[in-house]
Structure formats: C-alpha cells, structure tokens
Design an enzyme around this catalytic site. Structure first.
Site, PDB file in Angstrom:
ATOM      1  N   GLY A 128       0.553  -1.493  -0.332  1.00  0.00           N
ATOM      2  CA  GLY A 128       0.163  -0.353  -0.281  1.00  0.00           C
ATOM      3  C   GLY A 128       1.113   1.270  -0.403  1.00  0.00           C
ATOM      4  O   GLY A 128       0.677   2.830   1.359  1.00  0.00           O
ATOM      5  N   SER A 129       2.072   1.265  -0.868  1.00  0.00           N
ATOM      6  CA  SER A 129       2.678   3.031  -1.031  1.00  0.00           C
ATOM      7  C   SER A 129       2.021   3.600  -1.436  1.00  0.00           C
ATOM      8  O   SER A 129       1.816   4.490  -1.854  1.00  0.00           O
ATOM      9  CB  SER A 129       3.647   2.203  -1.031  1.00  0.00           C
ATOM     10  OG  SER A 129       4.180   2.064  -2.404  1.00  0.00           O
ATOM     11  N   HIS A 131       0.779   1.754 -12.493  1.00  0.00           N
ATOM     12  CA  HIS A 131       1.576  -0.020 -13.390  1.00  0.00           C
ATOM     13  C   HIS A 131       2.430   0.760 -13.973  1.00  0.00           C
ATOM     14  O   HIS A 131       2.626   2.168 -13.674  1.00  0.00           O
ATOM     15  CB  HIS A 131       0.582   0.260 -14.761  1.00  0.00           C
ATOM     16  CG  HIS A 131       1.806  -1.647 -14.729  1.00  0.00           C
ATOM     17  ND1 HIS A 131       1.077  -2.587 -14.975  1.00  0.00           N
ATOM     18  CD2 HIS A 131       2.253  -1.952 -16.150  1.00  0.00           C
ATOM     19  CE1 HIS A 131       1.781  -3.180 -15.540  1.00  0.00           C
ATOM     20  NE2 HIS A 131       2.888  -2.705 -16.247  1.00  0.00           N
ATOM     21  N   ASP A 181      -4.270  -3.826 -17.660  1.00  0.00           N
ATOM     22  CA  ASP A 181      -3.226  -2.709 -17.740  1.00  0.00           C
ATOM     23  C   ASP A 181      -3.362  -1.951 -18.825  1.00  0.00           C
ATOM     24  O   ASP A 181      -2.724  -1.640 -19.895  1.00  0.00           O
ATOM     25  CB  ASP A 181      -1.651  -3.218 -17.533  1.00  0.00           C
ATOM     26  CG  ASP A 181      -1.005  -4.113 -15.820  1.00  0.00           C
ATOM     27  OD1 ASP A 181      -1.413  -3.104 -15.242  1.00  0.00           O
ATOM     28  OD2 ASP A 181      -1.251  -4.718 -16.399  1.00  0.00           O
TER      29      ASP A 181
HETATM   30  C1  GAR Z   1       3.241  -0.846  -7.105  1.00  0.00           C
HETATM   31  O1  GAR Z   1       4.608  -0.521  -7.729  1.00  0.00           O
HETATM   32  C2  GAR Z   1       2.343  -0.780  -8.515  1.00  0.00           C
HETATM   33  O2  GAR Z   1       2.072   0.243  -9.728  1.00  0.00           O
HETATM   34  C3  GAR Z   1       2.124  -2.198  -8.908  1.00  0.00           C
HETATM   35  O3  GAR Z   1       2.273  -3.275  -7.868  1.00  0.00           O
HETATM   36  C4  GAR Z   1       2.743  -2.598  -6.824  1.00  0.00           C
HETATM   37  C5  GAR Z   1       2.452  -1.869  -5.488  1.00  0.00           C
HETATM   38  O4  GAR Z   1       2.678  -1.195  -4.952  1.00  0.00           O
HETATM   39  N1  GAR Z   1       0.915  -2.398 -10.192  1.00  0.00           N
HETATM   40  C6  GAR Z   1       0.696  -3.342 -11.357  1.00  0.00           C
HETATM   41  O5  GAR Z   1       1.490  -3.873 -11.431  1.00  0.00           O
HETATM   42  C7  GAR Z   1      -1.019  -3.295 -11.333  1.00  0.00           C
HETATM   43  N2  GAR Z   1      -0.271  -3.808 -12.977  1.00  0.00           N
HETATM   44  P1  GAR Z   1       2.597  -1.129  -2.911  1.00  0.00           P
HETATM   45  O6  GAR Z   1       1.761  -2.095  -2.346  1.00  0.00           O
HETATM   46  O7  GAR Z   1       3.364  -0.394  -2.623  1.00  0.00           O
HETATM   47  O8  GAR Z   1       1.372   0.354  -4.104  1.00  0.00           O
END
Ligand code: GAR
Length: 215
Positions: free
Chosen positions: A12-13, A109, A145
């Site tokens: 969840g950043s 993404h 995506d």
């Molecule tokens: C992020 O890098 C986001 O761009 C990616 O998952 C990560 C989640 O990190 N999303 C995808 O790949 C969607 N296709 P987070 O939980 O720290 O926000």
C-alpha cells in the site's frame, strides 16, 4: 471534494501517497475507504493508522469473479466514491464491473504502458535491455493494464540496476504521478475522448530524458 476509494492487495505505498497528498488542505480529494482483497495486507494497517476505514473482501472466499465483484460493487456503492484508485490491486476486473464504473477507475502500473503489461515488470525490462522505464496512470478497461493514459513518468535504467534498484526508482515516481493524476481529475481537467485523454491546461515538460545523456 472528490471522494476516493482505494483498492489494494499489498503493502500500500501508493495508497499511502494518496493519503499523504489528501492530508494537505489544498488537495481537492479525500480517501473515504480502502478495500483489500488480501487479508493481512500491510496496507490495511497503514490505512487504519491514518484513520481511514479499511475493509477486506477476500476474493478466495467467493464463488468466482462475478460474486466477488458483486460484493465489491456493493461496498463501493455504499461509500459512493467519485473515483476508485487501484493501488497495487492485483485482480483483473471483468467487463461488467468496468462498464458500471467506466472512467471512474484508475490504475497505476510500474512501466511505460503499453510496454510491459502484467507482472514481473522490472525483471522483464532489465532482460529487454531497455534504457528507459517508468510508470503510468491510466483509466481502467477490462483488458489487463489497458486503458486511456493520464500521466507517465520516465526514469533511466542504470547499467548496474537489479529488480530492487530499478523498482525503487520507478516507485518513487509512482508516488508523484498517482496523486498528480488524482488532482488533475479532481480539478475537472481530465477528459476521455475516443479512448485518449485530454488534459486542460496540461504543462508539457521541456526536452527529453536520454540514456545515455546526450549533448
Ligand atoms: C506498484 O509498483 C504498482 O505500480 C504495481 O504494484 C505495486 C504495488 O505497490 N501495480 C501493478 O503492477 C498493477 N498491474 P504498493 O502496494 O506499495 O502500492
């Protein structure tokens, strides 16, 4: 004030970047609800620490995608968000759900779409030899995506990068462009016209990112 629902599956950043942006009184949005499809996702605690209601809808407990999405749809309708933000939400959404929420769901993404859709993005970027990568915020369509692109940020791929160093460089830009996309939408400056995004008063940066740098 634009009300956000944020959907997560993990740490969840990116959700946190939205919460932090919304903490500024001048920011035109607020996070009303966080939903995780993964019980125990670290982002749930982060949301609750910020005083935001967080709900778990565990997709594994539903009989198929439709049933999961019916529950998700009901929870969202209850919260009445203006915009749903997929912040590392790793479930595909079906046609029906996407149509019901058309142009009100955005996703972040970690690549320069339409290149490198899917998972293991940084690994594949490194294997490809690409010298520039980045991240994208786009409106969600049923295909993974895919959808009209709102904003992108580009970063260099460095010769000694590994998945973690490149991932961190991209992530720090994700944390800039996700709140920026929300701001532009909340300010009513973003329109989808023929599956392309038009942004009123968009500032276009000068020059280009080159890697290696040119003269
Ligand atoms: C992020 O890098 C986001 O761009 C990616 O998952 C990560 C989640 O990190 N999303 C995808 O790949 C969607 N296709 P987070 O939980 O720290 O926000």
């Amino acid at each position: 004030m634009t009300k956000l629902a944020v959907l997560i599956s993990g740490r969840g950043s990116n959700m946190q970047s939205l919460i932090d942006a919304c903490a500024d009184d001048a920011f035109p949005a607020e996070v009303g609800l966080v939903v995780s499809n993964v019980p125990g996702a670290a982002g749930i605690d982060r949301a609750r620490e910020a005083g935001i209601p967080a709900t778990v809808i565990d997709h594994t407990t539903f009989d198929g995608r439709q049933a999961f999405e019916a529950e998700l749809d009901g929870v969202l309708r209850g919260a009445k968000p203006d915009l749903v933000c997929l912040a590392g939400f790793m479930r595909l959404l079906t046609d029906g759900f996407v149509q019901r929420w058309r142009d009100r769901v955005i996703n972040i993404h970690p690549s320069l779409l339409p290149a490198f859709k899917g998972i293991h993005v940084h690994e594949r970027v490194l294997e490809s030899g690409a010298r520039i990568s980045g991240c994208t915020v786009h409106f969600v369509r049923p295909a993974m995506d895919e959808g009209p692109i709102i904003i992108q940020a580009a970063v260099p791929v460095e010769p000694d990068d590994d998945v973690d160093t490149l991932g961190d460089r991209v992530l720090s830009q994700e944390h800039r462009i996700f709140p920026l996309a929300v701001r532009l939408i909340a300010e009513g400056r973003v329109r989808v016209v023929g599956e392309r995004v038009i942004i009123d008063g968009a500032e276009i940066p000068d020059g280009a990112l080159m890697n290696p740098a040119g003269p």
